[in-house]
Each structure stands twice: as structure tokens, then as C-alpha cells.
Design an enzyme around this catalytic site. Structure first.
Site, PDB file in Angstrom:
ATOM      1  N   GLU A   1       1.311  -1.268   0.109  1.00  0.00           N
ATOM      2  CA  GLU A   1       0.456  -0.341   0.073  1.00  0.00           C
ATOM      3  C   GLU A   1       0.291   1.027  -0.058  1.00  0.00           C
ATOM      4  O   GLU A   1       2.249   1.084   0.478  1.00  0.00           O
ATOM      5  CB  GLU A   1      -0.644  -0.101   1.339  1.00  0.00           C
ATOM      6  CG  GLU A   1      -0.261   0.389   2.343  1.00  0.00           C
ATOM      7  CD  GLU A   1      -0.601   0.607   3.927  1.00  0.00           C
ATOM      8  OE1 GLU A   1      -1.334   1.592   2.926  1.00  0.00           O
ATOM      9  OE2 GLU A   1      -1.375   0.008   4.991  1.00  0.00           O
TER      10      GLU A   1
ATOM     11  N   LYS B   1      -3.262  -2.695  15.450  1.00  0.00           N
ATOM     12  CA  LYS B   1      -2.644  -1.531  16.519  1.00  0.00           C
ATOM     13  C   LYS B   1      -3.120  -0.856  18.125  1.00  0.00           C
ATOM     14  O   LYS B   1      -4.644  -0.826  17.670  1.00  0.00           O
ATOM     15  CB  LYS B   1      -2.158  -0.723  16.375  1.00  0.00           C
ATOM     16  CG  LYS B   1      -1.417   0.138  16.719  1.00  0.00           C
ATOM     17  CD  LYS B   1      -0.665   1.569  16.232  1.00  0.00           C
ATOM     18  CE  LYS B   1       0.456   1.355  15.104  1.00  0.00           C
ATOM     19  NZ  LYS B   1      -0.016   2.730  13.953  1.00  0.00           N
TER      20      LYS B   1
END
Ligand code: PSU
Ligand code: MN
Length: 306
Positions: A30, A165
Site C-alpha cells: 500500500e 494496533k
């Protein structure tokens, strides 16, 4: 390449197109991680180290972005440098943004969701990144749920990441993925990694110990027509991991600050990543770079098996 009207806006770099034609392994990457996830010039150095790691394993990297109203699969060194310098001035493109960035012939960086879409169009099945988006903490108030999760529900690409995360609500993100039918796989681990640290404490759905077994599950999933992706979660190498309690403290402070400043929507993840890097004196950034390189290697091994 299948005959598809999307091909009219798709630019596949010659090296990537050649590899795909020859059935050689290709790994998608990405570009929001470059523009919005890390500061210049480390973002550019990291992007090229990640590409190099994929080559070392014997696969071809394909960094994905939007440029001049075209979907780009495979960026040149100059294109990566440009995006890295542009930083947060680049348009962060998720699924909903692609029609406008294309129609207006603009440039943009692709999130996990948009990268999955473009990778699938090009026929790439494996994608390496750092962390996926998910259900944000405080979702009861904000309804902030990344479009990455819906994309995982519908687009046939395996996303190799270091888990979720803890800026996000990990438990709720896992619940969402379960509802969406997305397998969450632990690569050589029983628990979901928490990005900077090796474990979130949450169990994964399936533990898999080698690339061939990941590839086998991917193949059969799509063979029987089950739409959607897989999350392949790889723990950060122990020597680069940060202490879980310390990083969670930093994350909590960053979230408080974000709420005080009224940062919302697509700006939340970039804001938090930058604050966490500042507050750890760059240690979180170093860990981030190392975990992406590690994920890229695993992704390349998986790509060689499919
Ligand atoms: N998590 C990270 N680093 C990142 C991102 C997420 O640790 O750079 C980026 C990815 O591009 C991901 C996007 O797809 O943020 C999610 O943004 P949002 O929550 O606005 O969908
Ligand atoms: Mn969001």
C-alpha cells in the site's frame, strides 16, 4: 489479464505485468503507509527496504497508488520518492474516494481497502502492510470503523500484517471480522499480535506455521466461492518489539490529545501514528519499519506457494 473495462484505468508496471503473465509470485504494497504512516525521508527508505525484502525472497513487489487519474500497480523509485515527499498532502484514498480521485485525474495514496481493490483487479492475491484499520475506540460515540474491514469481507486478497494496533479497539475489530466472515490467522502464533508488541492477548481463529498452509487455506476459500480476504497476522520480531505497557500508555495519551483537538475521520490514524512516533522518540517508527519488512518476507513466501 482478464478482459475487463477496469483495465482502461489500470497501469501495471512492465515488471509486474510480466511476472503476473508468467505466474511468478507478486506481493502488493500500500502507499498510505508511505504518505500518511511515516515521515519523510524514512518513509521512502522504508518503502524501498520493503521492496528489497520481497525481491530477496524471490517475489516481485508492486506498490499501489493513484497517479494522474490512473490506478498504478508497481511504482518506480521516483514515484515512491514523490509520494513520500508529498506526505499528508497526498489524498488518502479508501474505496469511497477512488471514483473522485480518478474522475478528477488526481494523485492519491491507497489505504488497505483501496490497495486490496486494485491488487485484485490486477490479479494479485497477497498484500503486505503494517497494520490494518479497524473499529476505533469510542466507536459507540463516533461510529468510526475503517472501510478496510468491509473490504476484507468482500475482496479476495490476503493481507499480511502485524495485527491490529491498540489505537483501535482490538476486541471489537475481531468481532466485526468474525461477523464479516474474515479468518484471522496467526502466523506461528496463537494470539493476535498487537503491532509494536508480539501479543494482544486475544486468541486468533487459526494458527498456521508455514506459508504453504496459509496458501492452501486461501486457495480453497476462493475455490469454493467464499468472497473476501484473510488477515494473516505476523508478530513483530522479538528484537524489535516494544514493551506493551509502555506503548499502551503512549497510545492512551495520544488518543486523549486527539480528542481534545477534535481530530476525526480519516485524519485519526495519521494523527495517532505521528504522535506515537514523537512520544517514543522515534522508537515506534523504527519498530514499524522492521515489522513491515518482516511481513513483506512472509507475504513473499506465501505468494510463492499460490
Ligand atoms: N495502521 C497503521 N499504519 C497505517 C495505517 C493503518 O499502523 O499507515 C493506514 C492504512 O493505510 C490503513 C488506513 O488502511 O490507515 C486506515 O485508515 P482508516 O482508519 O481511515 O480507514
Ligand atoms: Mn475511520
Amino acid at each position: 489479464m482478464p478482459d475487463n473495462p477496469a483495465n482502461d484505468v489500470l497501469d501495471i508496471a512492465p515488471e509486474v505485468a510480466e511476472a503476473l503473465r508468467a505466474g511468478q509470485p507478486v506481493v502488493a504494497l500500500e502507499s498510505t503507509i508511505i504518505s500518511h504512516g511515516m515521515p519523510y525521508p524514512k518513509n521512502v527508505a522504508s518503502a524501498s527496504a520493503v521492496e528489497e525484502a520481497i525481491r530477496e525472497v524471490g517475489a516481485v513487489p508492486a506498490t499501489i497508488a493513484v497517479a494522474g487519474g490512473r490506478l498504478k500497480v508497481g511504482l518506480s523509485t521516483d514515484e515512491i520518492e514523490r509520494l513520500g515527499k508529498l506526505g499528508q498532502k497526498a489524498i488518502k484514498c479508501s474505496r469511497r474516494d477512488l471514483p473522485f480521485v480518478l474522475a478528477r485525474q488526481q494523485d492519491g495514496a491507497t489505504t488497505v481497502a483501496a490497495t486490496m481493490i486494485i491488487a485484485a483487479m490486477a490479479g494479485i492475491r497477497v498484500f503486505a502492510t503494517g497494520g490494518i484499520g479497524g473499529v476505533h475506540r469510542g466507536v459507540e460515540e463516533t461510529m468510526d470503523i475503517s472501510a478496510d474491514l468491509e473490504e476484507l469481507a468482500r475482496t479476495n486478497v490476503a493481507v499480511v500484517c502485524a495485527g491490529i494496533k491498540s489505537v483501535l479497539d482490538i476486541g471489537r475489530t475481531l468481532e466485526y471480522l468474525e461477523t464479516a466472515g474474515v479468518p484471522v490467522v496467526g502466523y506461528q502464533t496463537d494470539t493476535l499480535p498487537a503491532f509494536y508488541s508480539r501479543s494482544s492477548g486475544f486468541a486468533v481463529d487459526y494458527r498456521v506455521d508455514n506459508a504453504a498452509d496459509v496458501a492452501a487455506a486461501m486457495q480453497v476459500k476462493w475455490q469454493i466461492g467464499l468472497q473476501g480476504g484473510l488477515v494473516i497476522a505476523v508478530p513483530i520480531p522479538a528484537e524489535h518489539a516494544l514493551d506493551r505497557d509502555e506503548i499502551d500508555g503512549v497510545i492512551n495519551e495520544a488518543i486523549d490529545e486527539m480528542q481534545r483537538q477534535g481530530v476525526t475521520g480519516k485524519d485519526t490514524t495519521p494523527f495517532l501514528l505521528a504522535r506515537i512516533a514523537e512520544r517514543t522518540g522515534g522508537r515506534s517508527l523504527e519498530a514499524n519499519i522492521q515489522l513491515v519488512i518482516n511481513n513483506a518476507r512472509v507475504a513473499a513466501r506465501i505468494a510463492k506457494q499460490i
